[in-house]
Design a protein around this motif. Sequence first.
Motif, PDB file in Angstrom:
ATOM      1  N   PRO A 149      15.826  -5.806 -54.722  1.00  0.00           N
ATOM      2  CA  PRO A 149      16.983  -6.533 -54.193  1.00  0.00           C
ATOM      3  C   PRO A 149      18.081  -6.559 -55.256  1.00  0.00           C
ATOM      4  O   PRO A 149      17.794  -6.835 -56.422  1.00  0.00           O
ATOM      5  CB  PRO A 149      16.451  -7.958 -53.968  1.00  0.00           C
ATOM      6  N   GLY A 156      23.194  -1.205 -51.070  1.00  0.00           N
ATOM      7  CA  GLY A 156      24.321  -1.303 -50.127  1.00  0.00           C
ATOM      8  C   GLY A 156      25.580  -0.691 -50.721  1.00  0.00           C
ATOM      9  O   GLY A 156      26.312   0.047 -50.045  1.00  0.00           O
ATOM     10  N   THR A 157      25.831  -0.977 -51.992  1.00  0.00           N
ATOM     11  CA  THR A 157      27.029  -0.468 -52.673  1.00  0.00           C
ATOM     12  C   THR A 157      27.010   1.063 -52.706  1.00  0.00           C
ATOM     13  O   THR A 157      27.991   1.727 -52.338  1.00  0.00           O
ATOM     14  CB  THR A 157      27.047  -1.020 -54.128  1.00  0.00           C
ATOM     15  N   TRP A 209      32.473  -8.429 -60.179  1.00  0.00           N
ATOM     16  CA  TRP A 209      32.524  -6.982 -60.336  1.00  0.00           C
ATOM     17  C   TRP A 209      33.492  -6.296 -59.382  1.00  0.00           C
ATOM     18  O   TRP A 209      34.303  -5.472 -59.777  1.00  0.00           O
ATOM     19  CB  TRP A 209      31.108  -6.423 -60.161  1.00  0.00           C
ATOM     20  N   ASN A 210      33.387  -6.588 -58.081  1.00  0.00           N
ATOM     21  CA  ASN A 210      34.329  -6.013 -57.105  1.00  0.00           C
ATOM     22  C   ASN A 210      34.769  -7.093 -56.119  1.00  0.00           C
ATOM     23  O   ASN A 210      34.379  -7.092 -54.955  1.00  0.00           O
ATOM     24  CB  ASN A 210      33.722  -4.800 -56.374  1.00  0.00           C
ATOM     25  N   GLU A 258      24.505   0.210 -64.083  1.00  0.00           N
ATOM     26  CA  GLU A 258      25.843   0.168 -63.480  1.00  0.00           C
ATOM     27  C   GLU A 258      25.943   1.152 -62.323  1.00  0.00           C
ATOM     28  O   GLU A 258      25.678   2.347 -62.502  1.00  0.00           O
ATOM     29  CB  GLU A 258      26.893   0.577 -64.538  1.00  0.00           C
TER      30      GLU A 258
END
Length: 226
Positions: free
Chosen positions: A14, A19-20, A140-141, A198
Amino acid sequence: MFSKLLRAIIMGPPGSGKGTISGRIVHDFGMKHLSSGDLLRIQIMNSTAAGLEAKKFIDQGALVPDEVMVQLILNELREITNHSWLLDGFPRTVPQAEALSDKLDIDVVMNLDVPFETIKQRLTARWVHPGSGRVYNLDWNPPQIPGKDDVTGEELIQRDDDKPETVTARLRNYENQTKPLLQFYSAAGKLVSFHGTESNIIYPKVKDFLATKIPAVADQSQSVKQ
Ligand SMILES: Nc1nc2c(ncn2[C@@H]2O[C@H](COP(=O)(O)OP(=O)(O)O)[C@@H](O)[C@H]2O)c(=O)[nH]1
Ligand SMILES: Nc1ncnc2c1ncn2[C@@H]1O[C@H](COP(=O)(O)OP(=O)(O)O)[C@@H](O)[C@H]1O
């Protein structure tokens, strides 16, 4: 060079960035993305019988029973004909993987090998757009407008199961129930692991690997034009 459709799985604990990275794969390769977690959250939002049953497990950080998941996912995969697909979050147990391989041949399993220490802090800052599965991170985003999805402007939500105590249970379940799948797919000669902390460093490696298996979207449109 690419004679057939690709059937791929993306795996990882998880918060490892499934997903990213799937979002980038869909953008670059046009594969259909099927996420078991997104599918379950849509069922919960629509208060279906399967959704209500699944919620009890998800809220505790437990896995939804295999028979419920296998039926849900195989039904969805049956609908995707004539298209390469990327399965994210399924299978998560060896019985699920066996049920899948009884019905379909999988070409590749991409494993995101991201350390647990990296993951824990990411999940508490995760926000998602439930309709599309788009995922954000406050550090982060972040979304362009706080609390809103960049594409639709709709509200983002924080997942109930991203609370620290539930995250711990999910990581434990990963270790006990999902990690054995790595051996299952490695023995079948399907597993490719990508190590790192990353997504921006992991994704180019994933992209180079997939480019040997499936044409990129730019190449696909070129071949249509020719
Ligand atoms: N700091 C940081 N956060 C990331 C990175 N990659 C993904 N995330 C965030 O980490 C969280 C978990 O990523 P997600 O793709 O949802 O992982 P999944 O649970 O494996 O599907 C999300 O909030 C992402 O925005 C990264 O490289 N660095
Ligand atoms: N294949 C599966 N088998 C059992 N439970 C699942 C499966 N996929 C998703 N779930 C349930 O949905 C929850 C959220 O899944 P997901 O969105 O894939 O989480 P993450 O992206 O953080 O790994 C899981 O913690 C689990 O309870």
